[in-house]
Write an enzyme that holds these catalytic residues in place. Sequence first.
Site, short mmCIF file in Angstrom:
data_model
loop_
_atom_site.label_atom_id
_atom_site.label_comp_id
_atom_site.label_asym_id
_atom_site.label_seq_id
_atom_site.Cartn_x
_atom_site.Cartn_y
_atom_site.Cartn_z
N ARG A 294 9.22 9.14 8.13
CA ARG A 294 8.00 9.06 7.34
C ARG A 294 7.67 10.37 6.63
NH1 ARG A 294 3.67 5.71 8.64
NH2 ARG A 294 4.54 5.37 10.69
N ARG A 331 1.73 -3.00 5.14
CA ARG A 331 1.20 -2.13 6.20
C ARG A 331 -0.29 -2.31 6.48
NH1 ARG A 331 1.26 2.94 6.06
NH2 ARG A 331 1.61 3.26 8.26
N TYR A 335 -0.91 -3.25 10.24
CA TYR A 335 -1.50 -2.21 11.08
C TYR A 335 -2.91 -1.79 10.65
CZ TYR A 335 3.59 -1.07 11.43
OH TYR A 335 4.95 -1.09 11.56
N CYS A 362 -0.78 -16.21 -1.74
CA CYS A 362 -1.66 -17.28 -1.25
C CYS A 362 -1.84 -17.09 0.24
CB CYS A 362 -1.06 -18.63 -1.56
SG CYS A 362 -1.20 -18.98 -3.30
N TYR A 391 8.20 3.18 4.63
CA TYR A 391 7.80 1.89 5.21
C TYR A 391 7.09 0.98 4.20
CZ TYR A 391 9.02 4.52 9.38
OH TYR A 391 9.69 5.30 10.30
#
Length: 432
Positions: A294, A331, A335, A362, A391
């Site tokens: 990351r 994400r 999360y 949708c 990510y």
Amino acid sequence: MLLHPSFDVNDQGHLTIGGLDSAVLSDTYGTPAYYLDIDAVRAMCRMYKKNFETYFGGASTPIYAGKALCIKKLYSIIAEEGLMADCVSPGELHTAHAAGFPMEKVFFHGNNKTDADLTYALELGVGHIVVDGLDELHALNAIAGNLGKNATVLLRITPGIDPHTHQKIITGNVDSKFGMAIQTGQAMEFVKAALAAENIVLDGFHCHVGSQIFDIAPFREAAEIMLAFVARVRSEYGFMAKILNIGGGFGVRYTEEDPEIDYEANIRALGEEFDAICAELNLPKPAIMMEPGRSIVAAAGATVYTVGTVKTVTGFRSYVSVDGGMPDNPRYTLYGSRYTIVNADRADAPADFECTLAGRCCESGDLLAEGIRIARPERGTHLAVLVTGAYNHSMASNYNRIPRPPVIFIENGQSSVAVRRETYEDLLALED
Ligand SMILES: *Cc1c(COP(=O)(O)O)cnc(C)c1O
């Protein structure tokens, strides 16, 4: 500068990414599109390399965790910068290999590698396989024997640490699908089995405590537990680990509420901890490795969208919908991850319009952010979500048959396509 050096605002009030006008980029490449400032990626690689050498010692090399963003052109850059790489699937191995990445510099991870995966890794000449458990150890020993090879390995150990990050990205606690726990005695048994296996060459140990970690406490704790383990293995089995890899996880600043991180200061402090713990245990220092993913790519990336519908539900809230969403960035849905979002066409205007940013799927849960403030957009406005280098592309899907956006690299003031936009034909390519 907006949050990170890759982002700024030009005289026209447009967001710039890696120095280039995002409106011009959007005219060229369309929306949505992922952008990655390669100069910033290289700067992070150099920062890690230099500081690992200085504070961890000469044999310590940063290992780029490819799952953060896994594409051939990025592996080429990682190779040029002299980093090693961590792959977590045969698809990632294949990508690294196709990019010409030196496979002896690869660490192969995963809690459930199949026999085919292990065979493929050995055939490609992967430098280290990080063995996750006993079943895999026995399978690898047999496969290596059949191929007439030795497999050089690290053993994945669970140190039993809670890094106080998001539940789904904690990986170092005892009750985990990853690795063998020290606390239960199983880690020692694992070492014994590895030392006894004919076709296995044990090089050391690996652990990974979690992700998005902002202070060194969890790493320090991992270092203490793992080095004590290394010392115990040495006294019980006479085996001294050459490598101790304590995984990835350095945090990244996604919004202004996140703390700023001084990576160098963290690495220096950790290096001092390693030295002190080794001195206390009277242990020679193994090569210390870490696997940042990351923190190498996230802050170099942004996604630019075009706004469609802007709607205020009277008495409730305003929705701004864009031409992407959970298929290119799952994400928030997964999360609740928070991002910095700007009106890319009026990046210098006051952010006074409170809204929920919705994707085009949708699916009511297809949101990118809630309760954010941006300069009021209208149909056709470009919006940018910053810090999407990690990510995002690697987690993207074709849900609702939405083609995935291209990945555009920006380096030295030039843009180029690293991954082209998917077409409708691509969506049908696998079908009979
Ligand atoms: C995910 C992962 C990493 C990278 O973590 P970041 O938070 O992206 O730095 C490194 N090593 C292992 C084993 C991982 O699973």
